[in-house]
Scaffold this motif. Sequence first.
Motif, mmCIF file in Angstrom:
data_model
loop_
_atom_site.group_PDB
_atom_site.id
_atom_site.type_symbol
_atom_site.label_atom_id
_atom_site.label_comp_id
_atom_site.label_asym_id
_atom_site.label_seq_id
_atom_site.Cartn_x
_atom_site.Cartn_y
_atom_site.Cartn_z
ATOM 1 N N PHE A 92 0.852 -1.188 0.000
ATOM 2 C CA PHE A 92 0.000 0.000 0.000
ATOM 3 C C PHE A 92 0.887 1.236 0.000
ATOM 4 C CE2 PHE A 92 -2.672 -3.277 1.929
ATOM 5 C CZ PHE A 92 -3.851 -3.124 1.206
ATOM 6 N N ASN A 93 0.338 2.367 -0.460
ATOM 7 C CA ASN A 93 1.153 3.584 -0.550
ATOM 8 C C ASN A 93 0.282 4.819 -0.367
ATOM 9 O OD1 ASN A 93 3.702 4.681 -0.740
ATOM 10 N ND2 ASN A 93 3.693 4.833 -2.955
ATOM 11 N N HIS A 94 -0.692 4.719 0.535
ATOM 12 C CA HIS A 94 -1.657 5.801 0.708
ATOM 13 C C HIS A 94 -1.173 6.820 1.732
ATOM 14 C CE1 HIS A 94 -2.521 2.573 3.556
ATOM 15 N NE2 HIS A 94 -3.061 3.463 4.361
ATOM 16 N N ARG A 95 -1.623 8.059 1.560
ATOM 17 C CA ARG A 95 -1.206 9.136 2.458
ATOM 18 C C ARG A 95 -2.367 10.042 2.865
ATOM 19 N NH1 ARG A 95 2.959 6.737 0.769
ATOM 20 N NH2 ARG A 95 5.099 7.372 1.233
ATOM 21 N N ASP A 96 -3.605 9.605 2.623
ATOM 22 C CA ASP A 96 -4.737 10.459 2.969
ATOM 23 C C ASP A 96 -5.877 9.609 3.511
ATOM 24 O OD1 ASP A 96 -5.743 9.233 0.666
ATOM 25 O OD2 ASP A 96 -5.546 11.029 -0.565
ATOM 26 N N VAL A 97 -6.933 10.285 3.981
ATOM 27 C CA VAL A 97 -8.060 9.581 4.587
ATOM 28 C C VAL A 97 -8.737 8.671 3.574
ATOM 29 C CG1 VAL A 97 -10.367 9.888 5.577
ATOM 30 C CG2 VAL A 97 -8.452 11.283 6.408
ATOM 31 N N ALA A 98 -8.916 9.148 2.356
ATOM 32 C CA ALA A 98 -9.526 8.304 1.319
ATOM 33 C C ALA A 98 -8.704 7.043 1.107
ATOM 34 C CB ALA A 98 -9.656 9.091 0.021
ATOM 35 N N GLY A 99 -7.382 7.177 1.174
ATOM 36 C CA GLY A 99 -6.515 6.029 1.015
ATOM 37 C C GLY A 99 -6.640 5.032 2.149
ATOM 38 N N ILE A 100 -6.833 5.536 3.369
ATOM 39 C CA ILE A 100 -7.040 4.640 4.512
ATOM 40 C C ILE A 100 -8.301 3.812 4.304
ATOM 41 C CG2 ILE A 100 -7.550 4.520 6.984
ATOM 42 C CD1 ILE A 100 -5.893 7.079 7.346
ATOM 43 N N LEU A 101 -9.369 4.460 3.896
ATOM 44 C CA LEU A 101 -10.631 3.757 3.669
ATOM 45 C C LEU A 101 -10.500 2.744 2.533
ATOM 46 C CD1 LEU A 101 -12.904 6.892 4.044
ATOM 47 C CD2 LEU A 101 -12.767 4.988 5.670
ATOM 48 N N ALA A 102 -9.765 3.116 1.485
ATOM 49 C CA ALA A 102 -9.540 2.199 0.373
ATOM 50 C C ALA A 102 -8.705 1.003 0.822
ATOM 51 C CB ALA A 102 -8.862 2.926 -0.784
ATOM 52 N N ILE A 104 -8.634 -0.372 3.794
ATOM 53 C CA ILE A 104 -9.502 -1.272 4.567
ATOM 54 C C ILE A 104 -10.326 -2.142 3.623
ATOM 55 C CG2 ILE A 104 -11.510 -1.336 6.110
ATOM 56 C CD1 ILE A 104 -10.343 1.249 7.411
ATOM 57 N N ARG A 105 -10.888 -1.517 2.613
ATOM 58 C CA ARG A 105 -11.701 -2.276 1.654
ATOM 59 C C ARG A 105 -10.849 -3.271 0.877
ATOM 60 N NH1 ARG A 105 -14.563 3.122 1.361
ATOM 61 N NH2 ARG A 105 -16.748 2.663 1.915
ATOM 62 N N CYS A 106 -9.629 -2.875 0.524
ATOM 63 C CA CYS A 106 -8.745 -3.751 -0.242
ATOM 64 C C CYS A 106 -8.304 -4.949 0.592
ATOM 65 C CB CYS A 106 -7.537 -2.966 -0.733
ATOM 66 S SG CYS A 106 -6.418 -3.917 -1.786
ATOM 67 N N VAL A 107 -7.908 -4.707 1.834
ATOM 68 C CA VAL A 107 -7.515 -5.804 2.719
ATOM 69 C C VAL A 107 -8.665 -6.795 2.858
ATOM 70 C CG1 VAL A 107 -6.972 -6.436 5.119
ATOM 71 C CG2 VAL A 107 -5.745 -4.556 4.009
ATOM 72 N N GLY A 108 -9.867 -6.268 3.047
ATOM 73 C CA GLY A 108 -11.038 -7.143 3.155
ATOM 74 C C GLY A 108 -11.228 -7.993 1.912
ATOM 75 N N ALA A 109 -11.103 -7.367 0.764
ATOM 76 C CA ALA A 109 -11.278 -8.104 -0.486
ATOM 77 C C ALA A 109 -10.220 -9.194 -0.643
ATOM 78 C CB ALA A 109 -11.212 -7.139 -1.667
ATOM 79 N N LEU A 110 -8.989 -8.897 -0.234
ATOM 80 C CA LEU A 110 -7.896 -9.849 -0.406
ATOM 81 C C LEU A 110 -8.002 -11.059 0.521
ATOM 82 C CD1 LEU A 110 -4.910 -7.388 -0.894
ATOM 83 C CD2 LEU A 110 -5.802 -8.980 -2.586
ATOM 84 N N VAL A 111 -8.759 -10.922 1.610
ATOM 85 C CA VAL A 111 -8.900 -12.065 2.528
ATOM 86 C C VAL A 111 -10.308 -12.654 2.493
ATOM 87 C CG1 VAL A 111 -7.079 -11.206 4.043
ATOM 88 C CG2 VAL A 111 -9.463 -10.639 4.560
ATOM 89 N N ALA A 113 -13.169 -11.058 2.873
ATOM 90 C CA ALA A 113 -14.068 -10.444 3.853
ATOM 91 C C ALA A 113 -14.530 -9.086 3.335
ATOM 92 C CB ALA A 113 -13.361 -10.303 5.198
ATOM 93 N N GLY A 114 -14.870 -9.040 2.063
ATOM 94 C CA GLY A 114 -15.213 -7.776 1.433
ATOM 95 C C GLY A 114 -16.420 -7.090 2.043
ATOM 96 N N GLU A 115 -17.455 -7.846 2.371
ATOM 97 C CA GLU A 115 -18.663 -7.236 2.932
ATOM 98 C C GLU A 115 -18.398 -6.645 4.312
ATOM 99 O OE1 GLU A 115 -21.997 -9.839 2.864
ATOM 100 O OE2 GLU A 115 -21.997 -10.065 0.678
ATOM 101 N N ARG A 116 -17.647 -7.371 5.136
ATOM 102 C CA ARG A 116 -17.314 -6.859 6.459
ATOM 103 C C ARG A 116 -16.445 -5.611 6.348
ATOM 104 N NH1 ARG A 116 -14.515 -11.635 8.814
ATOM 105 N NH2 ARG A 116 -15.169 -12.721 6.922
ATOM 106 N N ALA A 117 -15.511 -5.623 5.411
ATOM 107 C CA ALA A 117 -14.646 -4.468 5.216
ATOM 108 C C ALA A 117 -15.443 -3.258 4.747
ATOM 109 C CB ALA A 117 -13.551 -4.799 4.212
ATOM 110 N N GLU A 118 -16.407 -3.493 3.879
ATOM 111 C CA GLU A 118 -17.255 -2.397 3.410
ATOM 112 C C GLU A 118 -18.045 -1.792 4.566
ATOM 113 O OE1 GLU A 118 -19.029 0.510 1.502
ATOM 114 O OE2 GLU A 118 -17.437 -0.726 0.651
ATOM 115 N N ARG A 119 -18.580 -2.643 5.440
ATOM 116 C CA ARG A 119 -19.327 -2.132 6.598
ATOM 117 C C ARG A 119 -18.411 -1.341 7.526
ATOM 118 N NH1 ARG A 119 -21.824 -7.280 6.289
ATOM 119 N NH2 ARG A 119 -20.497 -8.100 7.963
ATOM 120 N N LEU A 120 -17.194 -1.838 7.730
ATOM 121 C CA LEU A 120 -16.257 -1.149 8.609
ATOM 122 C C LEU A 120 -15.876 0.210 8.027
ATOM 123 C CD1 LEU A 120 -14.445 -1.281 11.145
ATOM 124 C CD2 LEU A 120 -12.683 -2.355 9.708
#
Length: 261
Positions: A92-102, A104-111, A113-120
């Motif tokens: 990952f290489n994010h530096r802003d709030v939008a990147g943090i949220l992205a 979380i969603r990406c980690v969820g998708a990779l494991v 757990a996409g739906e749980r990540a989307e809710r979080l």
Amino acid sequence: MRSFPPQRIVCLTEETVETLYLLGEEDRIVGVSGYAVRPARVRREKPRVSAFTSADIPKILALKPDLVFAFSDLQADIAAELIRAGVHVHAFNHRDVAGILAMIRCVGALVGAGERAERLAASYEARLDEVREATATIARPRVYFEEWEGPLISGIGWVSELVAIAGGDDVFADLSGCAAAKDRIVTQEQVLASMPDVILASWCGKKVVPEKIRARDGWGAIPAVRDGRIFEIKSPLILQPGPAALTDGLDAIRRALALRP
């Protein structure tokens, strides 16, 4: 990646560790950064395999990971060595709030757990909107965030955004988009000229010493120094671009801005 979802994950920074725990996927983690402290039980549950710019490559390989999470160009050499050893790495290489949220969603998708990540992520977005609305009409103090003391380094992107959401104005907001710390170096004279009402400091894991800040030449004239509004925010709460910054980090900023001399 040998299988999906990956079964053995190494996290070289803190934010992906906390995200996996929040998603209930901590059993997949087999190794973590030495800086990982959230949740507290991670320190007794998971072996530590890296610092930030260095890692124990043989130890990581011995864990037989099928996925390694890395962060930023500062871990590029570690990532390259692992890739050459045949390990699947996601950096990952994010530096802003939008990147943090992205993230979380990406980690969820990779494991898986996409739906749980989307809710979080959605829950964090809703809370950020609530805080932003609650602080929209209050007087906005001028805020200097100090990420390091020598040289002085001002706040990175997500920090500056969270200061704004919490109801403050970052005096060096124009520098916050610079990813590299060397591009956010400021002088004592620049800080003095900006006359911040509040100073927030988080010295990359080193304890902040307010007396050292107060003793800087000419800084007694700064409203934040004169009025005793110098506050430390612990690094794990604000300097990792992950859930901690959006929750406890934001809350720490709000408390500091609300305190009056």
